[in-house]
Enzyme design. Structure first.
Site, PDB file in Angstrom:
ATOM      1  N   GLN A   1      12.170 -14.735   7.050  1.00 39.50           N
ATOM      2  CA  GLN A   1      11.008 -15.244   6.663  1.00 39.50           C
ATOM      3  C   GLN A   1      10.804 -14.865   5.076  1.00 39.50           C
ATOM      4  OE1 GLN A   1       8.075 -13.202   8.131  1.00 39.50           O
ATOM      5  NE2 GLN A   1       5.854 -15.045   8.018  1.00 39.50           N
TER       6      GLN A   1
ATOM      7  N   ASP B   1       6.651  -1.430  11.493  1.00 43.12           N
ATOM      8  CA  ASP B   1       5.684  -0.219  10.936  1.00 43.12           C
ATOM      9  C   ASP B   1       5.252   0.548  12.022  1.00 43.12           C
ATOM     10  OD1 ASP B   1       4.069  -1.849  11.984  1.00 43.12           O
ATOM     11  OD2 ASP B   1       3.493  -2.394   9.713  1.00 43.12           O
TER      12      ASP B   1
ATOM     13  N   GLY C   1       2.524 -15.394   8.063  1.00 45.76           N
ATOM     14  CA  GLY C   1       1.329 -14.959   8.827  1.00 45.76           C
ATOM     15  C   GLY C   1       2.055 -13.778   9.792  1.00 45.76           C
TER      16      GLY C   1
ATOM     17  N   ARG D   1       0.871  -0.955   0.364  1.00 43.91           N
ATOM     18  CA  ARG D   1      -0.124  -0.042  -0.160  1.00 43.91           C
ATOM     19  C   ARG D   1       0.729   1.664  -0.016  1.00 43.91           C
ATOM     20  NH1 ARG D   1      -4.524  -1.269   4.914  1.00 43.91           N
ATOM     21  NH2 ARG D   1      -2.792  -2.460   5.637  1.00 43.91           N
TER      22      ARG D   1
END
Length: 458
Positions: free
Chosen positions: A75, A105, A80, A16
């Site tokens: 990862q 974040d 998740g 985003r």
């Protein structure tokens, strides 16, 4: 405290943000976004920290390359938050008894909040403590489901919540304190039986309730701290909050800001008491400013050291420069990297400097370029003077000794040396060294043709 470890989740790209740069590395008031929660964790007492990386991991590793106490876990596929913690567990220091888990974040989290949470966790006997906040509009957040005893029974994500659960206003901040042995036991029991088909870290709460373990919540005093950054609008809002905190701290330490909301100061900048900062100023990097300075409107200062009693007038730009006591700069001056100005130097409007040392009491009042030069004390540089330091291939140095007067519109063609107590006449192009106590003049003689104008008219 080596017995407290941290896991910071920072593997996602952050689509985003609409950016080619991974979200957690976006600049935020002088540091990448991820630097803020990591710093808060260490300040709260964490002894070692595992960063869970994925997209553009080399950028994260590169930024923290010189920071001790940081390990990394990859990862490769983001499945998740629970999966991210599973990746991190092998990298945790074996001495950790408590694990603080937070996201990369969430830059507004403070060390004070994390300290309070860790303190409550270690004194409550709970195996998990969840950081929570109460929001008037909780849409999008996981809801905190509690039992009659006040203990947390579950955290239900928005997409999985029932209509009744969606009315709950206490929400999950995504920060957890977990006993390390319990975390190692609970993580393998997670499954992805949910709408997102992801392994939710929040499911360790349900597992703890099933095992009869206590889960507590710790409410943050200011809900703004839990704000995450998912797009550039939220990035700008977080920057505003962080700048307000920085400016408030500086003002409480004795700095005057005429308009704090129009003053932009990065993390790590230091400013002495009784210094006045006018609106529109931007001060960044490793800048240190002394006491009783005046920083004029619209100035930009980056990675500079500025001593006491200095005036930087409106519209000036200073980069990687050193300015000693009682100097005056501007308005509209530009100090480029490598500039060092000694005591009581004056650099006036539309003067540009680069890689120079200028001695005590010297001045260049207007419309001048000084590059690659060593200038002594009590030197006057006249309007329109330039050092011609570049021959098209190499840079050369100009040396001007003490007590020299340089007239207007002089060109000093480097390499060249002007001896002390000399005078360079206006309009001179200096191409050879000037001895001390001399007058240098190099210009065509003036010719007056009387009556020439009248002849042209006729």
């Amino acid at each position: 405290m080596a017995e407290i470890g941290a896991i910071v989740l920072a593997a996602g790209m952050g689509t985003r943000m609409k950016s080619g740069l991974v979200k957690v590395m976006h600049p935020l008031v002088g540091s990448p976004m991820i630097a803020w929660p990591v710093a808060a964790a260490f300040e709260a007492g964490v002894g070692n920290c595992v960063l869970v990386v994925g997209h553009q991991e080399e950028k994260v590793r590169g930024y923290f390359a010189d920071r001790e106490g940081i390990a990394y876990a990859l990862q490769g596929e983001q499945l998740g938050t629970g999966h991210a913690v599973r990746c991190a567990l092998p990298a945790l220091d074996p001495s950790c008894q408590t694990v603080l888990i937070l996201c990369g974040d969430t830059p507004l989290l403070t060390a004070q909040t994390l300290k309070g949470m860790l303190h409550d966790h270690q004194n409550s006997g709970a195996c998990i403590t969840v950081l929570t906040a109460t929001l008037p509009e909780p849409f999008g957040y996981g809801r905190i489901v509690t039992g009659a005893d006040g203990n947390v029974r579950a955290i239900v994500e928005e997409k999985d919540a029932t209509p009744q659960q969606r009315t709950i206003r206490e929400v999950n901040a995504g920060v957890y304190c977990v006993d390390a042995p319990f975390l190692a036991e609970a993580i393998p029991h997670l499954n992805n039986d949910n709408a997102q088909k992801e392994y939710y870290l929040t499911d360790i709460i349900t597992y703890a309730a099933q095992k009869g373990c206590t889960c507590r919540s710790h409410q943050v005093a200011d809900a703004v701290e839990i704000s995450g950054v998912n797009d550039r609008v939220q990035l700008a809002e977080s920057a505003r909050v962080l700048r307000c905190r920085i400016n408030r701290e500086l003002m409480l330490s004795g700095v005057t800001m005429i308009d704090p909301q129009a003053t932009y100061i990065d993390r790590g900048v230091r400013i002495g008491r009784d210094t006045v900062i006018e609106p529109g100023t931007t001060i960044t990097g490793t800048t240190v400013i002394g006491e009783r300075c005046k920083i004029g409107q619209g100035t930009v200062i980056r990675d500079c050291r500025i001593a006491d009693d200095v005036q930087v007038k409106a519209g000036s730009v200073l980069e990687e420069s050193v300015v000693h006591e009682a100097a005056a700069i501007g308005p509209m001056a530009h100090l480029r990297p490598g500039t060092e100005l000694m005591r009581e130097v004056k650099i006036g409007n539309f003067v540009e400097t680069k890689k120079i040392v200028m001695g005590e009491g010297s001045k260049a009042s207007h419309l001048t370029y000084l590059g690659d030069a060593t200038i002594g004390s009590n030197v006057n540089i006249g309007c329109g003077t330039i050092t011609c330091n570049y021959d098209g291939v190499n840079k050369h140095r100009t040396v001007i000794e003490d007590d020299v007067f340089v007239g207007s519109d002089v060109q000093l063609v480097a390499p060249v040396k002007v001896g002390r107590n000399s005078l360079i006449a206006a309009g001179t192009t200096v191409t050879t060294d000037v001895p001390p106590d001399s007058l240098a003049i190099a210009r065509a003689p003036q010719v007056n043709k009387e009556g020439w104008k009248l002849k042209k008219k006729s």
